[in-house]
Design a protein around this motif. Structure first.
Motif, short mmCIF file in Angstrom:
data_model
loop_
_atom_site.label_atom_id
_atom_site.label_comp_id
_atom_site.label_asym_id
_atom_site.label_seq_id
_atom_site.Cartn_x
_atom_site.Cartn_y
_atom_site.Cartn_z
N TYR A 79 0.83 -1.20 0.00
CA TYR A 79 0.00 0.00 0.00
C TYR A 79 0.87 1.26 0.00
O TYR A 79 0.67 2.17 -0.81
N HIS A 84 0.27 5.57 -6.86
CA HIS A 84 -1.00 6.29 -6.85
C HIS A 84 -1.84 5.79 -5.68
O HIS A 84 -1.77 4.62 -5.30
N GLU A 85 -2.64 6.67 -5.12
CA GLU A 85 -3.46 6.31 -3.97
C GLU A 85 -4.55 5.32 -4.38
O GLU A 85 -5.37 5.60 -5.25
N PRO A 88 -10.10 3.59 -1.22
CA PRO A 88 -10.02 3.32 0.22
C PRO A 88 -10.42 1.90 0.61
O PRO A 88 -9.85 1.32 1.52
N SER A 129 -4.71 1.07 4.34
CA SER A 129 -5.53 2.05 3.65
C SER A 129 -6.58 2.66 4.60
O SER A 129 -6.77 3.88 4.63
N VAL A 132 -4.94 4.98 7.23
CA VAL A 132 -4.53 6.26 6.64
C VAL A 132 -5.75 7.14 6.38
O VAL A 132 -5.71 8.35 6.64
N GLN A 133 -6.83 6.55 5.90
CA GLN A 133 -8.04 7.34 5.68
C GLN A 133 -8.60 7.86 6.99
O GLN A 133 -9.14 8.97 7.06
N ALA A 136 -6.50 10.90 8.05
CA ALA A 136 -6.18 11.85 6.98
C ALA A 136 -6.36 13.29 7.46
O ALA A 136 -7.33 13.62 8.15
N ARG A 221 6.45 12.34 4.64
CA ARG A 221 5.53 11.25 4.99
C ARG A 221 5.65 10.92 6.47
O ARG A 221 4.66 10.63 7.14
N ARG A 733 -1.71 10.91 -3.08
CA ARG A 733 -1.34 10.30 -1.81
C ARG A 733 -1.58 11.31 -0.70
O ARG A 733 -1.25 12.49 -0.84
N PRO A 734 -2.15 10.91 0.43
CA PRO A 734 -2.56 11.88 1.45
C PRO A 734 -1.43 12.74 1.97
O PRO A 734 -1.64 13.89 2.36
N GLN A 736 1.10 13.84 0.22
CA GLN A 736 1.64 14.69 -0.83
C GLN A 736 0.77 15.93 -0.96
O GLN A 736 -0.45 15.84 -1.08
#
Length: 793
Positions: A79, A84-85, A88, A129, A132-133, A136, A221, A733-734, A736
């Motif tokens: 992941y 690319h992201e 979710p 995933s 991270v969501q 976020a 990151r 990406r969150p 970035q």
């Protein structure tokens, strides 16, 4: 049968796969001999059969659970490595399907374990995933100059120059979609505001920096996972102001813990001033601000830096001491000792003390691993079962990955788990040599205990040192070949003087009798420092290595897993994977060009094969952090800070140039007036300004107001320079903030040398009469808000 294990009788159903594999091997050998072929190299089919038999043996031993954390970490790594992201919830359905297939195929061991492993990989992907969501938060998209913000101070940190604070933002200068919730600001003074206070400050803020070079550590990151969306430096001193909102609920606990840590630190420094006090504070509270850089560097070179990181050694000492003290106190009451399980009761205060120590030390990922393992060991004591096993480590890994799946990227977590895995596996296999050292007579009791201690220390140092070496080489580009000598000499002082004295001092502190304990601890620290300094001065103690590709680290990690977890011939995969990893690392090309994320600093590999540096300014150029990172990646850290790094650059007030191998020039623009000559005379142009559209050079244009990392250039066999950005292709990406900011007018630079007067004079000399002073000097004294938008920051 492994060392230290009791022989056991195999059940008939367990022996069946082994008998079949042995029969197949004997039949194959008999056929070979009957055909007169002797024992040549086995065919692929024979190798596959032996591999299947070894795998069946592993599954018969019920060790499949140990591979679940490997699958979950592999999924999390897939992941985080995606350019690319992903969607979710894209991995939830495959994970559910694979789990269902594994349950359906549970009667077939091979199919069950295969689909269970695939389910663990997809579950790790989905878990990363979702986590991270869940956390976020926005990242500031571009540079803000002289921005006035207010917020609560959540953390403070003293730096070699000044200090740093993390601020939970309450007001931002203007409404922004990407307004950060937390910012990290560097202060000029050494006296930051207290944690929990509400401050107002003016600061220059920007997106967190990306990697210094492709494949390097992604600082942006890393801070994003700390909840930070912008970094910068303060303009002036912060002011304490009333808060417009109620403080968050958790801030009170954070304030109390910070006050407790600093109160303990002040007490230690009062009794133990100097460098020893800084190390003592780091060992007791986790505050490493006061550890002198020479001490930290000598401990890194000697392979003793693990002592400063609060992890298994510190957590085990705290929990074990509290456990035995509580059990001894309960044993003073015969009625309790005879009627109730006081051993289980003693585990409760031990767990509470470990929890307090986790919070007090800052709860880093390595400390979390040690804490989870400590709780499992204490739970095993309560249940009457052995707990310090590979299964304990597997459960701890699953717990840490479930809460913080980004631990798979953290150097400290990787080294902590690798060292613990190697230690447990080494003691499972060779622990009998420690409990019963060879060569000691039965009546020589006085020799047995020292021999056991030395054997245990050698085994632990070898196992942990070899297991963590690949991660030290990958993340820090350094090895400590003399770490065994340093640990053998220093660990007795740490185990018998430093840590016990620190624990006694912490216990006696409420009673006011802790001074003598701290002084004894300081004596042990001084002894440890002398050992580290002695080992660090030995020639060859600090071995720098070039940057290792990710593929090599993955293969070396798999080799470590095969070596530590396998009980069959699958262990032979370890050297094969290790050799393949080293072969890939040896073939990794070294960049010929480095550019930092703000187009302020450039390093070029010259005709002599060494890196030379040029920048927007000359003062302090060789000491910049990006330069240190590039030299470390090149395996040439010894030249960091050397003046010879900048001697090869030809500079004038408008810019600088450096020659590449073959004579082609790389130009760095300091002012827009240099662009015309640079485009005409250089093959590669690095600039923070917008270059002319008809520029003949390959232009690397980086906008310092935007987020992003550095750029590297690699020479190809065709004589071109292939440019690679440290930013992954932008896919939302969150962590970035914006798309990559690298714009090139040509796909690749032709590196044929320039000819004629331009080659002899170089662009910098040709422009020398164009301007007599550095244009950046015109900006001195201007406020940040008046500085031109395209000026380098």
């Amino acid at each position: 049968m492994q060392g230290g294990e009791e022989p056991s009788k195999s059940r008939p159903e367990e022996a069946l796969p082994r008998a079949r594999a042995r029969a197949a091997a004997l039949a194959l050998g008999g056929a070979r001999r009957a055909a007169g072929q002797g024992w040549p190299l086995p065919s692929l089919g024979a190798l596959a059969g032996r591999l299947a038999a070894a795998l069946a043996r592993e599954l018969d031993d019920r060790r499949g659970f140990l591979f679940l954390p490997i699958g979950v970490s592999a999924g999390a790594g897939l992941y985080f490595g995606a350019p690319h992201e992903p969607l979710p919830y894209v991995a939830l359905l495959p994970a559910a399907v694979l789990i269902g297939i594994a349950v359906w195929a549970r009667e077939k061991p091979f199919a069950f374990h295969l689909f269970a492993l695939l389910a663990a990989i997809t579950a790790g992907f989905a878990l990363a995933s979702l986590q991270v969501q869940r956390m976020a938060h926005p990242v500031l998209g571009e540079q803000l100059n002289a921005a006035e913000i207010t917020g609560f101070v959540e953390a403070t940190e003293h730096r070699p120059r000044g200090s740093r604070v993390t601020v939970l933002v309450t007001t931002f200068p203007r409404p922004l979609v990407d307004a950060p919730r937390r910012v990290r600001v560097t202060l000029a003074g050494r006296d930051p505001p207290a944690v929990g206070s509400h401050v107002r400050l003016r600061a220059s803020l920007g997106p967190p920096p990306g990697p210094a070079y492709p494949g390097g550590f992604d600082f942006g990151r890393a801070v994003w996972f700390d909840g930070i969306g912008a970094t910068g430096y303060a303009l002036g001193r912060p002011q304490i102001v009333p808060a417009p909102v109620i403080a968050p609920a958790g801030l009170a606990l954070t304030t109390w813990l910070d006050g407790t840590r600093h109160a303990i630190a002040a007490r230690i420094r009062a009794a133990l001033p100097g460098e020893e006090g800084g190390v003592a504070v780091a060992l007791v509270t986790g505050l490493r601000d006061a550890v002198a850089e020479p001490i930290e560097e000598s401990m890194r070179v000697a392979g003793l830096s693990h002592i400063l990181s609060i992890s298994g050694l510190h957590m085990a000492l705290v929990a074990t001491t509290v456990f035995f003290l509580a059990r001894a106190l309960l044993a003073l009451f015969p009625d309790l000792a005879l009627r109730y399980p006081i051993k289980a009761w003693a585990a409760v205060p031990a767990a509470l003390s470990a929890t307090f120590y986790l919070l007090l030390s800052g709860a880093e990922l390595a400390t979390q691993r040690a804490y989870v393992m400590t709780l499992i060991v204490l739970a095993g004591i309560v249940l009457g079962r052995p707990a310090l096993t590979l299964r304990t480590l597997a459960v701890a890994a699953l717990a840490v990955l479930a809460l913080t799946p980004w631990a798979v990227l953290d150097p400290g977590a990787q080294m902590s788990f690798a060292a613990t895995l190697a230690l447990i596996a080494a003691y499972e296999r060779y622990g009998h040599f420690v409990t019963t050292p060879p060569g000691t007579a039965e009546d020589a009791v006085w020799l047995r205990r020292p021999a056991r201690y030395v054997a245990a220390l050698v085994l632990a140092s070898l196992a942990a040192g070899l297991a963590t070496a690949p991660y030290a080489a990958f993340h820090f580009q350094r090895l400590a070949p003399l770490s065994l000598i340093a640990n053998l000499a220093a660990m007795p002082a740490v185990s018998f003087i430093v840590m016990p004295a620190g624990l006694v001092g912490a216990v006696l502190m409420p009673f006011g009798w802790d001074d003598r304990a701290w002084r004894l601890m300081g004596w042990g620290i001084d002894l440890m420092r002398d050992i580290a300094d002695f080992v660090a001065r030995i020639p060859g103690a600090d071995r720098g290595v070039s940057a290792m590709p990710m593929a090599s680290l993955v293969l070396l990690s798999l080799a470590l897993m095969a070596l530590c977890l396998s009980r069959t011939r699958l262990i032979l995969l370890a050297p094969v994977l290790a050799i393949l990893a080293l072969w890939i690392a040896a073939r990794e090309p070294r960049p010929d060009l480095f550019v930092d994320g703000e187009a302020r600093t450039v390093a070029v590999r010259g005709p002599d094969g060494a890196l030379a540096v040029m920048g927007d300014r000359t003062s302090g150029l060789a000491d910049r952090f990006a330069v240190e990172q590039w030299l470390s990646a090149d395996g040439d850290r010894a030249r960091a800070g050397s003046k010879e790094l900048i001697q090869a650059a030809a500079c004038d007030p408008l810019g600088c140039t450096l020659p590449l191998v073959g004579g082609a020039l790389v130009a760095l623009s300091r002012h827009p007036d240099s662009l015309e000559d640079d485009c005409r005379l250089a093959r590669v142009l690095v600039t923070p300004f917008t270059a002319p559209s008809e520029c003949a050079a390959t232009v690397i244009h980086l906008d310092p107001r935007k987020a992003g990392g550095g750029v590297a250039g690699y020479r190809t066999e065709e004589g071109e320079l292939r440019l690679v950005s440290a930013n992954a292709p932008y896919g939302g990406r969150p962590w970035q903030a914006a798309p990559p900011r690298v714009a090139t007018t040509n796909a690749a630079a032709r590196l044929q040398p320039i000819t004629g007067a331009a080659q002899a004079g170089k662009p910098a000399v040709a422009r020398a009469t164009a301007r007599s002073r550095d244009p950046l000097d015109d900006m001195v004294g201007e406020s940040a808000s008046e500085r031109p938008a395209n000026a380098p920051q």
